[in-house]
Write a protein that holds these residues in place. Structure first.
Motif, short mmCIF file in Angstrom:
data_model
loop_
_atom_site.label_atom_id
_atom_site.label_comp_id
_atom_site.label_asym_id
_atom_site.label_seq_id
_atom_site.Cartn_x
_atom_site.Cartn_y
_atom_site.Cartn_z
N ARG A 180 0.86 -1.27 0.08
CA ARG A 180 -0.01 -0.16 -0.03
C ARG A 180 0.88 1.24 0.08
O ARG A 180 0.57 2.27 -0.82
CB ARG A 180 -0.82 0.01 1.34
N ARG A 218 -4.67 4.93 -5.34
CA ARG A 218 -5.85 5.64 -5.06
C ARG A 218 -5.90 6.55 -4.08
O ARG A 218 -6.25 7.51 -3.88
CB ARG A 218 -6.91 4.44 -5.08
N ASP A 219 -5.42 6.08 -2.77
CA ASP A 219 -5.41 6.94 -1.68
C ASP A 219 -4.58 8.18 -1.66
O ASP A 219 -5.00 9.26 -1.35
CB ASP A 219 -5.11 6.12 -0.33
N GLU A 220 -3.44 7.97 -2.37
CA GLU A 220 -2.51 9.11 -2.51
C GLU A 220 -2.97 10.23 -3.48
O GLU A 220 -2.86 11.46 -3.20
CB GLU A 220 -1.02 8.62 -2.96
N GLY A 222 -6.20 10.59 -4.08
CA GLY A 222 -7.26 11.15 -3.58
C GLY A 222 -8.41 11.51 -4.45
O GLY A 222 -8.86 10.77 -5.50
#
Length: 355
Positions: A180, A218-220, A222
């Motif tokens: 991740r 995806r999280d990075e 945003g």
């Protein structure tokens, strides 16, 4: 007049016995047996004395007799839910095998490799393990569709996984990389070099590595994450090329790609070149693995580094500890916590020419 039969044994064959080793070392037969079977409680001085006698006599333990006495086969199975072509062609697996075999060899253990791609394969592997042929199992490249852990759960031997299991198996220890965090590092780098249409060629979503690398990416990103700029490959070079075709057909303005393995990244770069796109001028690329080929690719590949040989060593060390066997040179993660069940290794970004 018949000739008396000759005795068969060390006098005839020259093969030294446990008793001869004991006599040479000046210890009991039981002490030699404990040294040969790597019993942890033997005094280190006696281990040295017996080991010297073993070397001097060139003594080789009888594995069949040893297995009957210790109820151990001195063998570990490495099970991979992959085809032989991918297993022997992907440097990730080579690193795992190199690390695991190094540790097991130091512990006097043998390593056997088995592929499990179908229900029949799983039944065969399960029968082999339940038959007492191995003392423990290392599992790598688990897919959701190939329930290796489920088949081995009732086998009665310890199992250590390479990678986070997709389903909950609290009894199974595992060694993984922080996939991740690696996906996030790749996304951050592509943003830093000024790219605005950032896509990804994700790994298989029936594997934890594929799931976690996409989640970090995806999280990075945003709100900038665009699900339409996601294609999926299977960690092979060919799938990387095919994914580029799929993305560019629908989204020709893509200017950056995070590719979830170096093998896929090399396929992607080759196809980008075929389609008249320059790397990194038109499309920046970040891979994942830092395989040896990444540094000599054209252009050299910016990638997320994972330490597969270390991962293989740690998997083997966790298994040895679960078998009650000593680990000669425990790595820091094991030395700090011999009871560890989940070891997650850090990753880092290696910046080269593609991003």
């Amino acid at each position: 007049m018949s000739t008396p039969s000759q005795p068969v044994g060390p006098e005839r064959t020259g093969r030294p016995t446990l008793e001869q080793v004991a006599a040479r070392a000046g210890v009991s037969r039981a002490t030699v047996s404990r040294v040969v079977n790597r019993t942890a409680s033997v005094d280190p001085h006696l281990v040295d004395v017996v080991s010297r006698a073993i070397r001097e006599l060139d003594y080789v333990p009888n594995q069949a007799a040893r297995a009957l006495m210790t109820r151990r086969s001195s063998t570990v199975a490495l099970v991979a839910a992959e085809s032989e072509a991918r297993f022997f062609g992907d440097p990730f697996f080579a690193g795992i095998v190199r690390g695991a075999s190094q540790e097991l060899s130091d512990a006097g253990m043998h390593l056997v490799i088995s592929m499990a791609r179908s229900a029949d394969d799983l039944d065969r592997v399960g029968s082999f393990v339940r038959g007492g042929h191995v003392d423990g199992v290392l599992v790598i490249s688990e897919h959701d569709s190939v329930d290796v852990l489920g088949h081995l759960g009732q086998a009665g031997v310890p199992v250590v996984m390479g990678g986070r299991p997709l389903s909950d198996h609290p009894e199974v220890a595992y060694v993984d990389h922080d996939n991740r965090a690696g996906g996030a590092l790749a996304a951050r780098r592509l943003r830093e070099v000024g790219r605005t249409r950032v896509g990804t060629i994700a790994g298989p979503q029936d594997m934890s590595a594929g799931v976690d690398r996409l989640a970090g990416f995806r999280d990075e990103l945003g709100r900038d994450f665009d699900p339409l700029l996601v294609a999926e490959g299977d960690f092979t070079t060919a799938s990387g090329a095919e994914a580029v075709d799929a993305l560019l057909e629908q989204h020709p303005d893509v200017d950056a790609l995070f590719v979830a393995s170096d093998a896929m990244a090399l396929g992607a770069i080759s196809r980008l070149r075929d389609r008249g796109r320059r790397v990194p001028e038109d499309v920046a690329v970040v891979g994942f693995d830092d395989a040896d080929v990444a540094a000599v690719a054209s252009p050299p590949l910016t990638t997320v580094r994972q330490r597969t040989t270390v991962q293989g060593r740690l998997m083997a060390q966790l298994l040895l500890l679960r078998l009650g066997l000593p680990v000669a040179r425990p790595l820091p993660e094991i030395a700090a916590d011999p009871e560890a069940r989940r070891v997650v290794l850090d990753v880092d970004l290696v910046v080269r020419s593609t991003a």
